[in-house]
Motif scaffolding. Structure first.
Motif, PDB file in Angstrom:
ATOM      1  N   LEU A 177       0.823  -1.210   0.000  1.00  0.00           N
ATOM      2  CA  LEU A 177       0.000   0.000   0.000  1.00  0.00           C
ATOM      3  C   LEU A 177       0.856   1.258   0.000  1.00  0.00           C
ATOM      4  O   LEU A 177       0.595   2.197  -0.769  1.00  0.00           O
ATOM      5  N   THR A 178       1.889   1.320   0.836  1.00  0.00           N
ATOM      6  CA  THR A 178       2.728   2.519   0.887  1.00  0.00           C
ATOM      7  C   THR A 178       3.522   2.705  -0.402  1.00  0.00           C
ATOM      8  O   THR A 178       3.637   3.830  -0.909  1.00  0.00           O
ATOM      9  N   CYS A 179       4.054   1.623  -0.955  1.00  0.00           N
ATOM     10  CA  CYS A 179       4.853   1.738  -2.186  1.00  0.00           C
ATOM     11  C   CYS A 179       3.974   2.021  -3.397  1.00  0.00           C
ATOM     12  O   CYS A 179       4.377   2.766  -4.299  1.00  0.00           O
ATOM     13  N   ARG A 180       2.787   1.431  -3.442  1.00  0.00           N
ATOM     14  CA  ARG A 180       1.887   1.728  -4.558  1.00  0.00           C
ATOM     15  C   ARG A 180       1.513   3.210  -4.578  1.00  0.00           C
ATOM     16  O   ARG A 180       1.500   3.853  -5.637  1.00  0.00           O
ATOM     17  N   THR A 181       1.228   3.757  -3.409  1.00  0.00           N
ATOM     18  CA  THR A 181       0.907   5.182  -3.331  1.00  0.00           C
ATOM     19  C   THR A 181       2.083   6.034  -3.782  1.00  0.00           C
ATOM     20  O   THR A 181       1.916   7.010  -4.518  1.00  0.00           O
ATOM     21  N   ILE A 212      13.060   6.271  -5.249  1.00  0.00           N
ATOM     22  CA  ILE A 212      11.828   7.024  -5.033  1.00  0.00           C
ATOM     23  C   ILE A 212      10.991   6.392  -3.917  1.00  0.00           C
ATOM     24  O   ILE A 212      10.428   7.080  -3.066  1.00  0.00           O
ATOM     25  N   CYS A 213      10.932   5.073  -3.929  1.00  0.00           N
ATOM     26  CA  CYS A 213      10.088   4.354  -2.964  1.00  0.00           C
ATOM     27  C   CYS A 213      10.802   4.031  -1.656  1.00  0.00           C
ATOM     28  O   CYS A 213      10.198   3.416  -0.771  1.00  0.00           O
ATOM     29  N   ARG A 214      12.060   4.411  -1.527  1.00  0.00           N
ATOM     30  CA  ARG A 214      12.805   4.028  -0.329  1.00  0.00           C
ATOM     31  C   ARG A 214      12.140   4.515   0.960  1.00  0.00           C
ATOM     32  O   ARG A 214      11.997   3.732   1.914  1.00  0.00           O
ATOM     33  N   PRO A 215      11.706   5.781   1.049  1.00  0.00           N
ATOM     34  CA  PRO A 215      11.033   6.194   2.293  1.00  0.00           C
ATOM     35  C   PRO A 215       9.726   5.439   2.536  1.00  0.00           C
ATOM     36  O   PRO A 215       9.437   5.031   3.660  1.00  0.00           O
ATOM     37  N   ALA A 216       8.915   5.281   1.480  1.00  0.00           N
ATOM     38  CA  ALA A 216       7.653   4.547   1.638  1.00  0.00           C
ATOM     39  C   ALA A 216       7.917   3.100   2.013  1.00  0.00           C
ATOM     40  O   ALA A 216       7.187   2.514   2.822  1.00  0.00           O
ATOM     41  N   LEU A 217       8.956   2.513   1.435  1.00  0.00           N
ATOM     42  CA  LEU A 217       9.318   1.137   1.767  1.00  0.00           C
ATOM     43  C   LEU A 217       9.719   1.028   3.233  1.00  0.00           C
ATOM     44  O   LEU A 217       9.351   0.063   3.923  1.00  0.00           O
ATOM     45  N   ARG A 282      10.610   9.220   6.919  1.00  0.00           N
ATOM     46  CA  ARG A 282       9.513  10.110   6.562  1.00  0.00           C
ATOM     47  C   ARG A 282      10.012  11.533   6.347  1.00  0.00           C
ATOM     48  O   ARG A 282       9.546  12.232   5.450  1.00  0.00           O
ATOM     49  N   LYS A 283      10.982  11.970   7.165  1.00  0.00           N
ATOM     50  CA  LYS A 283      11.515  13.316   6.994  1.00  0.00           C
ATOM     51  C   LYS A 283      12.234  13.479   5.666  1.00  0.00           C
ATOM     52  O   LYS A 283      12.273  14.565   5.103  1.00  0.00           O
ATOM     53  N   SER A 284      12.822  12.388   5.175  1.00  0.00           N
ATOM     54  CA  SER A 284      13.565  12.483   3.920  1.00  0.00           C
ATOM     55  C   SER A 284      12.710  12.182   2.707  1.00  0.00           C
ATOM     56  O   SER A 284      13.203  12.089   1.604  1.00  0.00           O
ATOM     57  N   ARG A 285      11.380  12.053   2.904  1.00  0.00           N
ATOM     58  CA  ARG A 285      10.541  11.612   1.798  1.00  0.00           C
ATOM     59  C   ARG A 285      10.513  12.620   0.661  1.00  0.00           C
ATOM     60  O   ARG A 285      10.558  12.258  -0.513  1.00  0.00           O
TER      61      ARG A 285
END
Length: 565
Positions: A177-181, A212-217, A282-285
């Motif tokens: 869910l987080t990576c798809r978003t 790109i997805c590292r923070p969401a991951l 999250r801060k580095s997103r």
């Protein structure tokens, strides 16, 4: 022609038009926020206090015998679950967001379905299927003529590796869910520019999409690992000696409360480390997010064997994590319906509904008060109090139960002694060993869901509505009742549903804190499955799974609406 006064906003109907003379100080709201924060910190304070009490050498004994194995197994379990969840979650999110293939539309929401199945339920189901006396091995022996276990090799499901697979199958939706978003939020111009510069699919994946997805991951994985650390039913059933299992063993079998508290502090350290890493990510997103999204990302059509391979890759975790367990439970529930459908089932279901409903109601009220206190008085103190009220989510259920039962039992003993000295009759258990203790633990653990959802809904309400109500002489309470609550209805409903389902599935805290002869659906399934009687508890397990489906569908709908907006 008559000129009338401007009509007020419909949501302001009934609000006093008397000019305001002074702004409310908000001290009453701040007091409620302070009480909520202290209640959330009480279990942590109790565990820390017990951990520094004399332990009669139990800590040295644990450290020289079983504690290193507990820590090693916990780390290996979390690493394995994290790796498998990342592969399943990020891989499926990558396929759904960037490619078009048969079944993509319904697979995009179906990939969330395994999240409705508790880890301990899927562990019971696959153990029943894959054990030596299960249907799969029986069929293999009939086909190949094997007579003994030594005649062939078959993977042992009740092991550390089996636990890793069980957790990954039901927890990967966090990552998905987080990576798809994160992927759907990107501009298609980024993909086009990469292809124009000669980058192939592999290079785009590793050099662009993965960063790109590292923070969401990281956010998704932190949630996966916290749920893994919290579990007791699966690791207990699989005989995997983790810190959670060690806490139960030290407390209930060795009779050492201080030793259990020291293990609990170690578990809290794991959880706080995960929260710290999640906050950093999250801060580095914004470093990786596209700030000027000009064109929605366009899914690239796959054809031939590649298209069907993508469909199969997305269908596999759904089949193993949801369809197979539900099919087995449904078959058992129908076969043993006459055995399961009795007065005990209704009693256990009623207990689960009562506890979950009360917790959802309390947390909706507390979350609304905390979020509104920040809105009417956005001071640093109010924000700190709200954040402190969320620390319970980082505490595994077993740790939370230990931190709740100790101060409650001490309070009960104090009240009982005083009443006996005054009246000659004791009061018995007023707090510990009651439904109140379970609800308190639930509220402490799941407060962050309520606060986060309601605070997010508050941020979508324009401050001009508060200013207009204040100018018309409305009190903060009246403004909340007439303006904010109607607008917050979707957020309140979503938070209540998620809290309700999480409470239905919660096992570790319920096992410890429940009164005598008090069972919920979760504890009932655990007790029967542990006694190798999964079929008799299949109906209860199926009810828990079905209860989790509605919040998942609402969560997926909200996520897709946010993407479309």
């Amino acid at each position: 022609m008559t000129t009338g006064a401007a009509l007020p906003h419909p949501l302001l109907a009934g609000v006093s038009t008397t000019p305001v003379r002074r702004r409310a100080s908000g001290r009453g709201w701040q007091l409620v926020a302070l009480i909520a924060a202290l209640a959330a910190l009480l279990p942590i304070a109790a565990v820390v206090y017990l951990s520094i009490a004399p332990s009669d050498g139990i800590w040295d004994h644990l450290w020289s015998t079983v504690l290193p194995r507990y820590i090693e197994n916990t780390i290996l379990l979390m690493l394995g679950v994290g790796l498998c969840s990342a592969l399943l979650g990020f891989g499926s999110a990558w396929l759904i967001a960037l490619y078009d293939f048969p079944g993509r539309r319904w697979l995009s929401w179906a990939l969330l379905l395994p999240f409705a199945v508790p880890a301990y339920v899927i562990a019971y189901v696959y153990t029943d299927l894959l054990q030596y006396a299960g249907p799969i091995q029986l069929t293999l022996r009939d086909i190949f003529g094997w007579e003994r276990a030594s005649d062939y090799w078959f993977p042992h499901i009740r092991s550390l590796g089996g636990a890793v697979i069980m957790f990954a199958l039901v927890l990967y939706p966090y990552v998905y869910l987080t990576c798809r978003t994160a992927l759907l939020e990107q501009s298609d111009n980024l993909m086009l520019a990469s292809r124009v510069l000669g980058a192939g699919p592999a290079r785009i994946f590793f050099r662009i999409l993965l960063p790109i997805c590292r923070p969401a991951l990281a956010v998704g994985l932190s949630l996966v690992l916290m749920e893994t650390l919290n579990d007791y039913g699966t690791v207990s059933y699989f005989a995997v000696q983790t810190l959670t299992a060690g806490l139960y063993d030290t407390w209930l079998n060795m009779g050492s409360l201080s030793g259990a508290a020291q293990i609990a502090v170690t578990m809290v350290g794991f959880a706080l480390l995960l929260m710290f890493l999640e906050r950093i990510s999250r801060k580095s997103r914004e470093r990786y997010s596209s700030s000027n999204r000009q064109r929605a990302i366009q899914a690239r059509s796959l054809t031939g064997w590649q298209a069907w391979l993508a469909t199969l890759a997305c269908l596999l975790p759904i089949t193993l994590g949801f369809l197979v367990p539900c099919a087995v439970l449904l078959d058992y529930a129908i076969t043993y319906f006459d055995v399961s459908w009795n007065s005990r089932f209704f009693t256990y279901a009623g207990n689960s509904l009562f506890l979950s409903g009360m917790c959802a109601l309390v947390l909706i009220v507390v979350g609304t008060v905390l979020s509104y206190s920040i809105r009417i008085q956005p001071s640093r103190l109010n924000r700190v109090l709200a954040r402190l009220s969320c620390v319970g989510y980082a505490m595994p259920g077993a740790v939370l139960a230990l931190g709740v039962i100790v101060p409650f039992a001490a309070t009960d003993n104090w009240i009982d002694a005083r009443m006996e000295s005054w009246t000659g009759e004791g009061t018995g258990l007023l707090l510990s060993g009651t439904a109140f203790a379970i609800i308190f633990a639930y509220c402490t653990r799941f407060a962050t869901i309520s606060i986060g959802s309601i605070e997010s809904g508050m941020q979508r309400i324009t401050p001009s509505m508060d200013q207009a109500a204040t100018m018309l002489g409305s009190s903060p309470l009246n403004t909340l009742r007439r303006i904010h609550l109607p607008l917050l209805r979707p957020s309140l409903l979503t938070a209540a549903l998620i809290i309700f389902v999480d409470c239905m599935k919660e096992l570790p805290a319920t096992l410890i804190l429940r009164p005598f002869n008090f069972e919920t659906l979760a504890t009932f399934v655990y007790q029967y499955a542990s006694d190798e009687q999964l079929a008799q508890s299949a109906l209860a397990a199926l009810c828990i799974v079905l209860a989790g489906l509605l919040p998942l569908l609402l969560l997926n709908r909200a996520s897709m609406q946010q993407h479309n907006d």
